[in-house]
Design a protein around this motif. Structure first.
Motif, PDB file in Angstrom:
ATOM      1  N   VAL A  15      36.722  44.522  41.902  1.00  0.00           N
ATOM      2  CA  VAL A  15      36.254  44.505  40.521  1.00  0.00           C
ATOM      3  C   VAL A  15      35.717  45.876  40.124  1.00  0.00           C
ATOM      4  CG1 VAL A  15      34.468  43.573  38.980  1.00  0.00           C
ATOM      5  CG2 VAL A  15      35.849  42.025  40.385  1.00  0.00           C
ATOM      6  N   THR A  16      34.945  46.503  40.978  1.00  0.00           N
ATOM      7  CA  THR A  16      34.391  47.821  40.687  1.00  0.00           C
ATOM      8  C   THR A  16      35.495  48.852  40.482  1.00  0.00           C
ATOM      9  OG1 THR A  16      32.356  47.353  41.890  1.00  0.00           O
ATOM     10  CG2 THR A  16      32.920  49.683  41.584  1.00  0.00           C
ATOM     11  N   ARG A  17      36.470  48.868  41.384  1.00  0.00           N
ATOM     12  CA  ARG A  17      37.565  49.845  41.279  1.00  0.00           C
ATOM     13  C   ARG A  17      38.381  49.630  40.012  1.00  0.00           C
ATOM     14  NH1 ARG A  17      41.177  49.852  46.078  1.00  0.00           N
ATOM     15  NH2 ARG A  17      42.000  51.747  45.142  1.00  0.00           N
ATOM     16  N   CYS A  18      38.666  48.387  39.684  1.00  0.00           N
ATOM     17  CA  CYS A  18      39.429  48.102  38.465  1.00  0.00           C
ATOM     18  C   CYS A  18      38.624  48.479  37.226  1.00  0.00           C
ATOM     19  CB  CYS A  18      39.832  46.634  38.415  1.00  0.00           C
ATOM     20  SG  CYS A  18      41.181  46.225  39.541  1.00  0.00           S
ATOM     21  N   ALA A  19      37.337  48.160  37.219  1.00  0.00           N
ATOM     22  CA  ALA A  19      36.487  48.495  36.070  1.00  0.00           C
ATOM     23  C   ALA A  19      36.438  50.006  35.868  1.00  0.00           C
ATOM     24  CB  ALA A  19      35.086  47.923  36.266  1.00  0.00           C
ATOM     25  N   GLN A  20      36.330  50.773  36.939  1.00  0.00           N
ATOM     26  CA  GLN A  20      36.283  52.228  36.838  1.00  0.00           C
ATOM     27  C   GLN A  20      37.556  52.798  36.240  1.00  0.00           C
ATOM     28  OE1 GLN A  20      35.544  53.158  40.963  1.00  0.00           O
ATOM     29  NE2 GLN A  20      33.311  53.187  40.677  1.00  0.00           N
ATOM     30  N   ARG A  21      38.670  52.109  36.439  1.00  0.00           N
ATOM     31  CA  ARG A  21      39.969  52.590  35.969  1.00  0.00           C
ATOM     32  C   ARG A  21      40.436  51.891  34.689  1.00  0.00           C
ATOM     33  NH1 ARG A  21      39.107  53.028  41.081  1.00  0.00           N
ATOM     34  NH2 ARG A  21      40.042  54.639  42.389  1.00  0.00           N
ATOM     35  N   GLY A  22      39.623  50.961  34.195  1.00  0.00           N
ATOM     36  CA  GLY A  22      39.987  50.238  32.983  1.00  0.00           C
ATOM     37  C   GLY A  22      41.161  49.288  33.162  1.00  0.00           C
ATOM     38  N   LEU A  23      41.315  48.747  34.358  1.00  0.00           N
ATOM     39  CA  LEU A  23      42.430  47.850  34.664  1.00  0.00           C
ATOM     40  C   LEU A  23      42.001  46.392  34.595  1.00  0.00           C
ATOM     41  CD1 LEU A  23      43.896  49.711  37.779  1.00  0.00           C
ATOM     42  CD2 LEU A  23      44.768  49.763  35.418  1.00  0.00           C
ATOM     43  N   MET A  24      42.898  45.562  34.091  1.00  0.00           N
ATOM     44  CA  MET A  24      42.652  44.116  34.049  1.00  0.00           C
ATOM     45  C   MET A  24      43.633  43.412  34.973  1.00  0.00           C
ATOM     46  SD  MET A  24      41.441  43.202  30.247  1.00  0.00           S
ATOM     47  CE  MET A  24      40.575  41.804  30.918  1.00  0.00           C
ATOM     48  N   ILE A  25      43.188  42.263  35.502  1.00  0.00           N
ATOM     49  CA  ILE A  25      43.943  41.480  36.480  1.00  0.00           C
ATOM     50  C   ILE A  25      44.266  40.110  35.906  1.00  0.00           C
ATOM     51  CG2 ILE A  25      43.799  40.328  38.736  1.00  0.00           C
ATOM     52  CD1 ILE A  25      41.810  42.519  39.580  1.00  0.00           C
ATOM     53  N   ALA A  26      45.447  39.612  36.285  1.00  0.00           N
ATOM     54  CA  ALA A  26      45.812  38.206  36.065  1.00  0.00           C
ATOM     55  C   ALA A  26      46.237  37.640  37.417  1.00  0.00           C
ATOM     56  CB  ALA A  26      46.951  38.072  35.072  1.00  0.00           C
ATOM     57  N   THR A  27      46.002  36.359  37.606  1.00  0.00           N
ATOM     58  CA  THR A  27      46.431  35.696  38.829  1.00  0.00           C
ATOM     59  C   THR A  27      47.363  34.538  38.481  1.00  0.00           C
ATOM     60  OG1 THR A  27      44.599  34.109  38.905  1.00  0.00           O
ATOM     61  CG2 THR A  27      44.249  36.245  39.988  1.00  0.00           C
ATOM     62  N   ALA A  28      48.316  34.279  39.365  1.00  0.00           N
ATOM     63  CA  ALA A  28      49.192  33.108  39.267  1.00  0.00           C
ATOM     64  C   ALA A  28      49.137  32.452  40.637  1.00  0.00           C
ATOM     65  CB  ALA A  28      50.616  33.512  38.903  1.00  0.00           C
ATOM     66  N   GLU A  29      48.494  31.303  40.708  1.00  0.00           N
ATOM     67  CA  GLU A  29      48.185  30.709  41.999  1.00  0.00           C
ATOM     68  C   GLU A  29      48.784  29.314  42.145  1.00  0.00           C
ATOM     69  OE1 GLU A  29      44.090  31.439  43.365  1.00  0.00           O
ATOM     70  OE2 GLU A  29      43.735  32.227  41.345  1.00  0.00           O
ATOM     71  N   SER A  30      49.426  29.126  43.272  1.00  0.00           N
ATOM     72  CA  SER A  30      49.912  27.796  43.616  1.00  0.00           C
ATOM     73  C   SER A  30      49.081  27.267  44.778  1.00  0.00           C
ATOM     74  CB  SER A  30      51.406  27.840  43.954  1.00  0.00           C
ATOM     75  OG  SER A  30      51.900  26.539  44.124  1.00  0.00           O
ATOM     76  N   CYS A  31      49.340  27.713  45.984  1.00  0.00           N
ATOM     77  CA  CYS A  31      48.674  27.132  47.160  1.00  0.00           C
ATOM     78  C   CYS A  31      47.170  27.371  47.198  1.00  0.00           C
ATOM     79  CB  CYS A  31      49.333  27.621  48.445  1.00  0.00           C
ATOM     80  SG  CYS A  31      49.272  29.402  48.698  1.00  0.00           S
ATOM     81  N   THR A  32      46.664  28.344  46.460  1.00  0.00           N
ATOM     82  CA  THR A  32      45.228  28.602  46.442  1.00  0.00           C
ATOM     83  C   THR A  32      44.516  27.893  45.300  1.00  0.00           C
ATOM     84  OG1 THR A  32      45.692  30.656  45.270  1.00  0.00           O
ATOM     85  CG2 THR A  32      45.303  30.817  47.652  1.00  0.00           C
ATOM     86  N   GLY A  33      45.243  27.331  44.378  1.00  0.00           N
ATOM     87  CA  GLY A  33      44.658  26.505  43.329  1.00  0.00           C
ATOM     88  C   GLY A  33      43.535  27.146  42.530  1.00  0.00           C
ATOM     89  N   GLY A  34      43.576  28.446  42.331  1.00  0.00           N
ATOM     90  CA  GLY A  34      42.555  29.124  41.529  1.00  0.00           C
ATOM     91  C   GLY A  34      41.475  29.836  42.320  1.00  0.00           C
ATOM     92  N   LEU A  35      41.577  29.836  43.643  1.00  0.00           N
ATOM     93  CA  LEU A  35      40.529  30.454  44.462  1.00  0.00           C
ATOM     94  C   LEU A  35      40.446  31.971  44.278  1.00  0.00           C
ATOM     95  CD1 LEU A  35      40.884  28.492  47.828  1.00  0.00           C
ATOM     96  CD2 LEU A  35      39.118  28.217  46.071  1.00  0.00           C
ATOM     97  N   ILE A  36      41.574  32.629  44.021  1.00  0.00           N
ATOM     98  CA  ILE A  36      41.537  34.085  43.828  1.00  0.00           C
ATOM     99  C   ILE A  36      40.722  34.400  42.575  1.00  0.00           C
ATOM    100  CG2 ILE A  36      42.880  36.191  43.475  1.00  0.00           C
ATOM    101  CD1 ILE A  36      45.239  34.668  44.903  1.00  0.00           C
ATOM    102  N   ALA A  37      41.050  33.737  41.480  1.00  0.00           N
ATOM    103  CA  ALA A  37      40.273  33.931  40.255  1.00  0.00           C
ATOM    104  C   ALA A  37      38.826  33.509  40.475  1.00  0.00           C
ATOM    105  CB  ALA A  37      40.895  33.139  39.102  1.00  0.00           C
ATOM    106  N   GLY A  38      38.634  32.445  41.230  1.00  0.00           N
ATOM    107  CA  GLY A  38      37.289  31.953  41.498  1.00  0.00           C
ATOM    108  C   GLY A  38      36.419  32.962  42.219  1.00  0.00           C
TER     109      GLY A  38
END
Length: 166
Positions: A15-38
């Motif tokens: 999160v810190t590295r992305c914020a410093q670079r102004g980058l946004m993330i999206a996730t597409a999760e099947s087997c993790t059911g939202g844990l990455i976003a969580g």
């Protein structure tokens, strides 16, 4: 229940590295059911970085939410390199994100086959303007469902981190 606490430091660093670079993330999760976003949303300030997460557990969700072609799923199966790449590209296209990670796999304890054993996970990592990357992991079938899902989240965070600086 999967304990995400061991991943908080990795998530915070991402999160810190992305914020410093102004980058946004999206996730597409099947087997993790939202844990990455969580785990990302456990980090204060993550709203500046996480655009959205798609939980695409069913084939229909993969097709309807992020545009994975049904023919691709029929030909290769939901747990495949091709579908993971399409999921990552679809999440990127359906969001305002700069980076997307997608995971599809077999967390077990059932559902595996000789060709696609329990513990098989395909990752797709997409970034605007760059070729989409694929990673395949085969976490041990002797691992519990929770351990496979935790390892998948850990690997997804690392894959995103590696894709920040081209």
């Amino acid at each position: 229940m999967t304990d995400l606490a061991p991943l908080f430091d990795d998530a915070a660093a991402l999160v810190t590295r992305c914020a410093q670079r102004g980058l946004m993330i999206a996730t597409a999760e099947s087997c993790t059911g939202g844990l990455i976003a969580g785990v990302l949303t456990e980090v204060p300030g993550s709203s500046a970085v996480l655009d959205r997460g798609f939980v695409t557990y069913s084939n229909e969700a993969k097709m309807e939410m992020i545009g994975v072609p049904g023919a691709l799923i029929e030909t290769h199966g939901a747990v495949s390199r091709e579908v993971a790449l399409a999921m990552a590209e679809g999440a990127l296209a359906a969001s305002r994100a700069d980076l997307a990670v997608a995971v599809t796999g077999i967390a077990g304890p059932g559902g595996g086959s000789p060709d696609k054993p329990v513990g098989l996970v395909h990752f797709g990592i997409a970034r605007k303007g760059q070729p989409t990357q694929h990673v395949e992991e085969r976490f041990g079938p002797e691992e519990s469902r929770g351990a496979i899902r935790l390892a998948t989240v850990r690997r997804a965070l690392a894959a995103l981190s590696n894709f920040i600086d081209p």
